[in-house]
Structures are given as structure tokens and as C-alpha cells.
Design an enzyme around this catalytic site. Sequence first.
Site, mmCIF file in Angstrom:
data_model
loop_
_atom_site.group_PDB
_atom_site.id
_atom_site.type_symbol
_atom_site.label_atom_id
_atom_site.label_comp_id
_atom_site.label_asym_id
_atom_site.label_seq_id
_atom_site.Cartn_x
_atom_site.Cartn_y
_atom_site.Cartn_z
ATOM 1 N N ARG A 92 0.790 -1.219 0.000
ATOM 2 C CA ARG A 92 0.000 0.000 0.000
ATOM 3 C C ARG A 92 0.830 1.281 0.000
ATOM 4 N NH1 ARG A 92 -2.413 -0.430 6.134
ATOM 5 N NH2 ARG A 92 -2.966 1.720 5.747
ATOM 6 N N GLY A 94 1.144 4.963 0.898
ATOM 7 C CA GLY A 94 0.530 5.758 1.944
ATOM 8 C C GLY A 94 -0.215 6.967 1.417
ATOM 9 N N ARG A 150 0.898 -4.250 3.581
ATOM 10 C CA ARG A 150 2.016 -3.544 4.227
ATOM 11 C C ARG A 150 2.504 -2.383 3.362
ATOM 12 N NH1 ARG A 150 7.927 -5.921 6.347
ATOM 13 N NH2 ARG A 150 8.948 -3.881 6.421
ATOM 14 N N HIS A 151 2.953 -1.295 4.016
ATOM 15 C CA HIS A 151 3.670 -0.226 3.328
ATOM 16 C C HIS A 151 5.081 -0.731 3.032
ATOM 17 C CE1 HIS A 151 0.577 2.759 3.994
ATOM 18 N NE2 HIS A 151 0.645 2.603 5.303
ATOM 19 N N VAL A 152 5.333 -1.173 1.819
ATOM 20 C CA VAL A 152 6.648 -1.693 1.462
ATOM 21 C C VAL A 152 6.806 -1.607 -0.052
ATOM 22 C CG1 VAL A 152 5.890 -4.099 1.192
ATOM 23 C CG2 VAL A 152 8.275 -3.612 1.849
#
Length: 298
Positions: A92, A94, A150-152
Site C-alpha cells: 500500500r 501511503g 504492508r507499506h513496502v
Amino acid sequence: MGISRLFLSPRRCIICLTLAGIIGLIFLASKESQYLGDEWTFELEPVLNTSKTSQTIEEIRHRRSRTNIRYDADLPINLSQTYNITRIIYNRVGKCGSRSLQYVTDILARWNNFNHIKSLEYDKKYLTEDEQRHLVDAIESQPIPFIYNRHVNFIDFDYFHREMPAYINLVRDPLQRVISFYYFKRYGDIMEKREITPGHANDTFDECVLGGKKECSVDGSNRMVPYFCGHSEECRKPTRWALETAIRNIIDNYVFVGTLEDYDTSLYVLEYLMPQFFSGASDAYKLIIDRGDRKSVV
């Protein structure tokens, strides 16, 4: 969304939105470059001295013109393949509606009987090769079907000799995203005071720009391209190589990239592409909006 249902068949809607997503990423990147200034040069800068990276750049040099980015997206999409997907990674971006989609997925996990795995790591987007390998192994060990959230930045599972999962994501106008992130750091539920310029916590975004503060400058920006480019040091630089790598990764590995500006249609297309996960997505979102409290419907 009603207008889309009236004038577009589901298949045409998917084709149009997918093409719009690819063209939109190029457009958003160009707008991002205008906001960030002259550092976005679209030059093929020297990159890491690895044979794999060098070969990739040489292939890009010979395959694409320096002034004309064109790709074949293999449309129309083969729905018989998307219906059989059992592993999804939502890496995801941000401030692009990611929390709303996470709440929707929380509900759908119960309705459609799949695992929704939410990482508690929010800040570490860039990973070393060992960290990528560890995360790949952790994801591979999860029972299917699942969505990993996850933010990755994008991870190439093929590089680690693992089966590539399906990727999805959402993007938005880059300037609006930077503005949203600026105020989120000050007034969001997870305030990141350490990134706020000391003594300027109450400044508006305009005041920050006019004052030349780092957090709203080129150096302090938080761009979208690296999420799709990967973990190479070169992905952090605003170059044409990073942009082309991001676009190629989207075409090759992403089933869907939607836009926050057309969120309702994005949910509708997800429902049609992968009903095993997203059947009822529009209804789940309406529940959240109508009740105003996602906990009451999760």
C-alpha cells in the site's frame, strides 16, 4: 459508479481502467516531477554495479526511446486467471486511500473467508536483500487464500526463486498526496513529530513551501514511484530508469492499480477481477461510510 455500470460493460470497464492506470502513472509521475523541480531529469543515471542491473538498463536503452514510453499491457485481461488467484500482496502506497481499503478488506475477509494479514511495520519501506528474503519466506508460509497488507516497496519473488504473487495498489495525484501526508503528520492518529520542522508544527503547507522547509522540499518528498520500482538505491532517485522500472513492474506483476480519485470504480473493478476476494467490496465500503465506524462492521 452508476454511470459506469450504465455505459460500460464490465470487461470494457476493466480495459479502460487498466489503460487509464498505466497512462495515469506516467501522467502522475510527470506532475510529480513538476512539483519536485528540475531534479527529475529523466536521464539514465549510472546505477549499481551489478550485472543484473546493468543488463536491465541496457535492455531498456535498446528497447525504448528516451522520449517515448510505450508498453503493451496484454489486454483484455484473462479473467480465468484472475479468478484463480489465491495470494495477493497489497504493498500500500501511503495517503492513497490505503486505510479505507484495509477496512474494506477486514470486512471482506469475514464475508469471503480468506486471511487478511496486516503488517505492524509502518515505516520500513526499503529492505536489504536479506530482509526481502526473510519477508518472502514469511509470506510464503501463510495459509492460502490471503491478502498481505504492508507499506513496502515492490519485491521480486522470482529473484528469490519463489512463485510471484499478485500485486494490487492505489495511487493518487502526487501533489495532493504530499499535502495530505504533511497534515497527517501533524493531526493524524499516528503523528510523526520527529519529521516536523522544529518550531513549525502549526504552519500551513503553503507556509512550509514559501519558507523553503525541508519536509516540503525535493529532499523531504515522499514519492510514489519507489513503491513500484523496488529496493534498489536507484529506485530512490527521480530518474527515467526508476520510472520505467516501476511501469514495467506494474505491467508484469500487478493485477490492478486503481486511483483514489475514482475510488468507487476501483472497488467495482476489483470485485469483477477477483470476486473470490473482493465480492461485496462496494457494499462493505458503503457500510463503513453509512455507519461512520468501521469497528461496528468488522
